[in-house]
Each structure stands twice: as C-alpha cells, then as structure tokens.
Design a protein around this motif. Structure first.
Motif, PDB file in Angstrom:
ATOM      1  N   PRO A 134       0.818  -1.222   0.000  1.00 23.97           N
ATOM      2  CA  PRO A 134       0.000   0.000   0.000  1.00 23.97           C
ATOM      3  C   PRO A 134       0.849   1.267   0.000  1.00 23.97           C
ATOM      4  O   PRO A 134       0.506   2.256  -0.658  1.00 23.97           O
ATOM      5  CB  PRO A 134      -0.806  -0.135   1.298  1.00 23.97           C
ATOM      6  CG  PRO A 134      -0.928  -1.609   1.511  1.00 23.97           C
ATOM      7  CD  PRO A 134       0.389  -2.166   1.055  1.00 23.97           C
ATOM      8  N   GLN A 225      -4.115   1.075   0.145  1.00 26.29           N
ATOM      9  CA  GLN A 225      -4.722  -0.124   0.721  1.00 26.29           C
ATOM     10  C   GLN A 225      -5.908  -0.581  -0.117  1.00 26.29           C
ATOM     11  O   GLN A 225      -6.128  -1.785  -0.296  1.00 26.29           O
ATOM     12  CB  GLN A 225      -5.180   0.166   2.156  1.00 26.29           C
ATOM     13  CG  GLN A 225      -5.638  -1.057   2.934  1.00 26.29           C
ATOM     14  CD  GLN A 225      -4.513  -2.038   3.199  1.00 26.29           C
ATOM     15  OE1 GLN A 225      -3.377  -1.644   3.443  1.00 26.29           O
ATOM     16  NE2 GLN A 225      -4.818  -3.323   3.135  1.00 26.29           N
ATOM     17  N   GLU A 229      -5.631  -4.371  -1.698  1.00 29.82           N
ATOM     18  CA  GLU A 229      -6.569  -5.437  -1.343  1.00 29.82           C
ATOM     19  C   GLU A 229      -7.231  -6.030  -2.582  1.00 29.82           C
ATOM     20  O   GLU A 229      -7.420  -7.253  -2.673  1.00 29.82           O
ATOM     21  CB  GLU A 229      -7.636  -4.892  -0.389  1.00 29.82           C
ATOM     22  CG  GLU A 229      -7.113  -4.588   1.005  1.00 29.82           C
ATOM     23  CD  GLU A 229      -8.181  -4.011   1.910  1.00 29.82           C
ATOM     24  OE1 GLU A 229      -9.315  -3.781   1.422  1.00 29.82           O
ATOM     25  OE2 GLU A 229      -7.893  -3.784   3.106  1.00 29.82           O
TER      26      GLU A 229
END
Length: 255
Positions: A134, A225, A229
């Motif tokens: 991230p 992030q 993900e």
C-alpha cells in the motif's frame, strides 16, 4: 516554484477557481520519481525462469492470456465541465489517480498478476522483484498516507444513495445510475474504471456507491490499501483456479 492544478490554463486560457492541495507534476516528472522509488530496492532473481517463479505462476499467466483489462479512466483538469468532479477528487488528494493515463503493456500486467502471489517481498517482473505494498502504491500515485482510513465499506447504502441522487431515491429498490446527480454520474465512471474496476454486478455497484459517498464527504481513505486489497484478492482467485485446474488435469491423467 511548484505549480498547482489551479494554475493550469484551461482551453480558454482561464484559471481554476479552487486551490488544489496537490502539487502539479508532469508525466515525465512522475516517471523519474517512480524510478527513484525502486532504485536500489529491485533485486534480481534466478531459478525457474526470468518471467515466472514456478510452473504454477506460468499456468496462471497462460489463463490470463484469454482475458482483457479494464482501461483506466482519466479526467482533463483543463475541462471546465469537469471542474466540480475534479474538485471532489482533488480535495481528498486523489488527483493523480485520474491523470496521466497512458497505454500499458498487457504482458507485463499479466506477469505481475500471475507472480505476485508467490513472493512476499513483491512481484517478479522480467527477472527482477519489485516491491509491492500500500505504501508503494501511495508513493506512485501521489496519494496521501492515511493513519486511520475511513471504513467506507460500512457506509449505510440508503444514506449513500439518498445523498448521491439528491433525494430522488431513498434506497436500492428503484435505484438506477441515471438517478445520480450529474457530477456523480461522472464520478461513478471514474470509480468503475480507476478505483473499483470489475463486473457491473449489484454487489460491485453497491460498493462503488458506498465509496463514492465517502469520497464526496471528503473522508480520509487509504488509496494504496484500497488498490492493494483488490490486487491480492484477484491474484488469490486466479491462483485458486490454477490449483483446481492442475488437480483436475492430474485426476484426468490417472483415469
């Protein structure tokens, strides 16, 4: 002196009326900075091949050859008609997620997706391991580091729809994308191409509406992030499919 987006002339030679929080950088400037991010941290790797760490990754790569990719959306900050949308995006520091969208090499993208699941340190691409996290994504996209990211997935859907439609719809029942206010219709297209790409399923549409609500409310969200993900979930899915394929192949050979 650092130029900002509000100092970029538009097609009519006028200036933006809002003050951007993000410094303006050209595509060439960003390329140079991206190279600095990886300089000294890219490690060569030997073994199975320069392109894949193992046979399993090769199988995933082959399966990806039959798939296309969603082309990232972009906005022109000089277009006065997009000023309201760009202001929303700029206010949360995500300007570069919709700028400098250039052609990409599908082979490199496939290598990245097929290899990322097999190396905790990063992704093997053309014989070198590149860090992937991230934090790296935020550096590359020039998005802000967020200590406590807003939980946009927990947004009440009815509340999001009411806000994004200006009260025309109060919930999912009876909702359609044409009910979105004009700026939010453009924002939805940005969301589906640049932030939450994927199939136009009801589940994905609900996710986009929740994220859009959080963005329009200027909530702090960790963009790195968000992307990380999605990539990891996608690679796990392809890896699982590859394992199933190999097991079926072994069983068929035994039979």
């Amino acid at each position: 002196r650092i130029r900002r987006f509000n100092e970029i002339d538009n097609a009519h030679g006028e200036h933006y009326q809002f003050r951007s929080r993000v410094p303006f950088k050209s595509f060439d400037d960003r390329i140079q900075e991206s190279r600095l991010i990886f300089s000294g941290t890219v490690s060569p790797i030997g073994g199975y091949s320069r392109r894949h760490p193992n046979h399993e990754a090769t199988t995933v790569y082959c399966s990806l050859c039959l798939r296309g990719f969603v082309v990232q959306g972009s906005l022109d900050p000089r277009n006065r008609g997009l000023e309201d949308v760009f202001r929303v995006i700029d206010d949360i520091g995500w300007s570069y997620t919709v700028l400098h969208v250039n052609p990409f090499c599908p082979r490199v993208v496939r290598e990245f997706i097929s290899n990322i699941a097999f190396n905790e340190d990063g992704a093997l691409i053309r014989g070198f391991v590149y860090r992937f996290s991230p934090s790296v994504i935020n550096q590359l996209m020039m998005t802000p580091t967020v200590e406590h990211s807003f939980q946009w997935k927990d947004v009440v859907l009815n509340q999001a729809i009411t806000h994004l439609t200006g009260g025309q719809c109060a919930g999912w029942t009876g909702f359609n994308l044409n009910a979105l206010l004009d700026p939010f219709q453009i924002l939805y297209r940005v969301c589906e191409r640049s932030w939450l790409p994927g199939p136009d399923s009801n589940l994905m549409m609900r996710k986009r509406l929740r994220l859009m609500y959080a963005v329009t409310k200027r909530k702090q969200i960790d963009f790195g992030q968000l992307v990380y993900e999605q990539v990891i979930d996608m690679t796990r899915c392809f890896k699982k499919k590859s394992l199933c394929y190999q097991e079926m192949k072994i069983l068929s050979e035994k039979v």
